[in-house]
Write an enzyme that holds these catalytic residues in place. Structure first.
Site, mmCIF file in Angstrom:
data_model
loop_
_atom_site.group_PDB
_atom_site.id
_atom_site.type_symbol
_atom_site.label_atom_id
_atom_site.label_comp_id
_atom_site.label_asym_id
_atom_site.label_seq_id
_atom_site.Cartn_x
_atom_site.Cartn_y
_atom_site.Cartn_z
ATOM 1 N N ARG A 168 23.407 -5.757 11.494
ATOM 2 C CA ARG A 168 22.565 -5.766 12.689
ATOM 3 C C ARG A 168 23.118 -4.951 13.852
ATOM 4 O O ARG A 168 24.330 -4.878 14.052
ATOM 5 C CB ARG A 168 22.348 -7.211 13.151
ATOM 6 C CG ARG A 168 21.474 -7.968 12.175
ATOM 7 C CD ARG A 168 21.464 -9.443 12.436
ATOM 8 N NE ARG A 168 20.573 -10.119 11.496
ATOM 9 C CZ ARG A 168 20.906 -10.431 10.245
ATOM 10 N NH1 ARG A 168 22.100 -10.149 9.775
ATOM 11 N NH2 ARG A 168 20.035 -11.027 9.466
ATOM 12 N N HIS A 178 19.838 -3.291 8.855
ATOM 13 C CA HIS A 178 19.919 -2.449 7.649
ATOM 14 C C HIS A 178 19.210 -1.094 7.783
ATOM 15 O O HIS A 178 18.522 -0.650 6.865
ATOM 16 C CB HIS A 178 19.380 -3.212 6.447
ATOM 17 C CG HIS A 178 20.262 -4.344 5.988
ATOM 18 N ND1 HIS A 178 21.594 -4.428 6.321
ATOM 19 C CD2 HIS A 178 19.996 -5.443 5.225
ATOM 20 C CE1 HIS A 178 22.106 -5.522 5.764
ATOM 21 N NE2 HIS A 178 21.174 -6.158 5.108
ATOM 22 N N HIS A 234 23.739 -3.273 -1.632
ATOM 23 C CA HIS A 234 23.144 -4.594 -1.446
ATOM 24 C C HIS A 234 22.757 -5.313 -2.737
ATOM 25 O O HIS A 234 21.737 -6.000 -2.790
ATOM 26 C CB HIS A 234 21.932 -4.466 -0.513
ATOM 27 C CG HIS A 234 21.678 -5.666 0.335
ATOM 28 N ND1 HIS A 234 21.045 -6.799 -0.134
ATOM 29 C CD2 HIS A 234 21.979 -5.929 1.617
ATOM 30 C CE1 HIS A 234 20.952 -7.682 0.834
ATOM 31 N NE2 HIS A 234 21.512 -7.185 1.915
ATOM 32 N N ASP A 238 26.385 -16.089 5.595
ATOM 33 C CA ASP A 238 25.794 -14.769 5.876
ATOM 34 C C ASP A 238 26.630 -14.196 7.018
ATOM 35 O O ASP A 238 26.165 -14.037 8.134
ATOM 36 C CB ASP A 238 24.325 -14.928 6.272
ATOM 37 C CG ASP A 238 23.628 -13.578 6.421
ATOM 38 O OD1 ASP A 238 24.246 -12.552 6.080
ATOM 39 O OD2 ASP A 238 22.465 -13.560 6.893
ATOM 40 N N GLU A 287 28.892 -7.245 0.548
ATOM 41 C CA GLU A 287 28.601 -5.926 1.124
ATOM 42 C C GLU A 287 29.795 -5.450 1.936
ATOM 43 O O GLU A 287 30.058 -5.961 3.021
ATOM 44 C CB GLU A 287 27.383 -6.017 2.050
ATOM 45 C CG GLU A 287 26.184 -6.707 1.459
ATOM 46 C CD GLU A 287 25.228 -7.208 2.544
ATOM 47 O OE1 GLU A 287 24.969 -6.499 3.530
ATOM 48 O OE2 GLU A 287 24.737 -8.340 2.417
HETATM 49 C C1 BGC Z 1 22.007 -9.886 5.715
HETATM 50 C C2 BGC Z 1 21.062 -11.061 5.852
HETATM 51 C C3 BGC Z 1 19.675 -10.594 5.569
HETATM 52 C C4 BGC Z 1 19.644 -10.026 4.187
HETATM 53 C C5 BGC Z 1 18.299 -9.526 3.857
HETATM 54 C C6 BGC Z 1 21.886 -9.384 4.328
HETATM 55 O O1 BGC Z 1 22.724 -8.285 4.147
HETATM 56 O O2 BGC Z 1 23.311 -10.233 6.020
HETATM 57 O O3 BGC Z 1 21.127 -11.615 7.132
HETATM 58 O O4 BGC Z 1 18.743 -11.646 5.686
HETATM 59 O O5 BGC Z 1 20.582 -8.989 4.075
HETATM 60 O O6 BGC Z 1 18.127 -9.419 2.508
#
Ligand code: BGC
Length: 350
Positions: free
Chosen positions: A83, A108, A180, A252, A315
């Site tokens: 973010r 992202h 991802h 997360d 990640e």
């Molecule tokens: C993030 C999550 C997000 C997700 C979406 C992750 O990499 O950390 O917060 O909801 O991606 O698929």
């Protein structure tokens, strides 16, 4: 490495023909990667009896990959993974506005980040690697500079998927690329990953506000559910009374990795099958995301629904919101410099 096979994957709404590249090593391990989003749509790994099974979550049909902007299954994430608060940052005294695709924040790389782009694919015969290239225009998603990005995927005979990311720009910009994939080492994608054991070489993590934007400073993992310095099951503390876990409905968070340079930073182990995955990287952080926002809307590749906690993303990346944080290591890529980072996901069984 044995070979790379090319097949048709699908056609996007815009009429782009998407190919699938299947990398096969001498053990029969396979990685399927598409030219859309550089997405790893399948990756097999051996259990303790030598049985190879797909261990990454994905969709059952191509259109779902083309339309997705919330799960990011198996994709290359850029220009900026994680973010950026309020979709804003300034660089060299100039303010930049990015789109807000996650509440008030930018996530992202935006609505049409690199996960949603058609990449140019080339097979490098020397190393049997798949080279994916994409040129992101100056101003794309609000970011400055034309960015030339190259990602090399290599499947080695040591059962490792190696990912090398490179980029150059024609104007100073910010960058933070990652991968991802959601791993589920059971190979059964409707099964929870809470029985997997995880170990991470990280003594600190980054706590966040309720929109997952970093709070000031790092927190020690000692005495918290975020302590994975020794192996423990993901499920052990995931439902603990903890404000940070409540915010994200599970893990997360970005862990601050110990050490520097190319090193082993994390291991994921599935006791039932014996499958093990090691994460080796030169990055400083790792976002451990337990698939909390998977919502059961889709069927998985092995049947059943893609419910929460059926996959874990590890990640490797720089810290979230770095463009706005003086105290975090810089994510600025200057003209004339080369961005280069490498992460390896290596599989074995015990
Ligand atoms: C993030 C999550 C997000 C997700 C979406 C992750 O990499 O950390 O917060 O909801 O991606 O698929």
């Amino acid at each position: 490495m044995k070979n790379i096979q090319i097949s048709d994957f699908g056609i996007t709404k815009e009429g782009d023909i998407i190919k699938k590249y299947t990398l096969i090593n001498k053990n029969g391990m396979q990685a399927e990667i598409i030219s859309f989003g550089g997405i790893v749509t399948a990756l097999t790994a051996p259990d303790r009896n030598g049985a190879y099974k797909d261990v990454v979550l994905g969709f059952t049909n191509p259109e779902n990959y083309f339309n997705d902007n919330s799960y990011f299954f198996g994709a290359i994430i850029g220009r900026f993974a994680n973010r950026i608060a309020h979709g804003k940052f300034s660089l060299n005294g100039e303010n930049f506005n990015l789109n807000k695709n996650n509440g008030e924040n930018h996530l992202h790389g935006g609505e049409n980040g690199f996960f949603a782009k058609v990449w140019e694919a080339e097979i490098i015969s020397d190393t049997q690697s798949l080279k994916l290239s994409y040129t992101s225009k100056d101003g794309e998603e609000g970011y400055p500079g034309e960015l030339m990005v190259t990602v090399f995927y290599t499947l080695t005979d040591e059962n490792a998927l190696e990912i090398i990311y490179e980029a150059t720009t024609n104007r100073d910009t910010v960058i933070n690329l990652t991968h991802h994939s959601y791993f589920n080492l059971s190979g059964n994608f409707s099964q929870s990953i809470t029985d997997h054991e995880l170990q991470m070489n990280a003594g600190r993590f980054i706590a966040t506000d309720d929109s997952s934007i970093p709070l000031e400073g790092f927190r020690e993992v000692a005495g918290t559910p975020f302590d994975f310095r020794n192996f423990k099951t993901i499920g052990k503390d995931i439902d603990a009374e903890d404000e940070q876990l409540k915010i994200a409905k599970g893990y997360d968070h970005c862990w601050v990795l110990n050490g520097e340079g190319m090193r082993l930073v994390a291991e994921l182990y599935h006791p039932e099958s014996g499958r093990k995955m090691e994460v080796i990287t030169d990055q400083i952080g790792i976002q451990g995301y337990t698939g909390n926002f998977l919502d059961g809307k889709f069927e998985t590749k092995t049947g059943g629904k893609n419910n929460p906690r059926t996959g874990i993303c590890l990640e490797t990346q720089h810290f979230p919101d770095s463009p706005n944080r003086k105290s975090f290591p810089s994510v600025v890529l200057k003209i004339g410099e080369k961005y280069e980072t490498k992460t390896i996901y290596r599989f074995s069984a015990k």
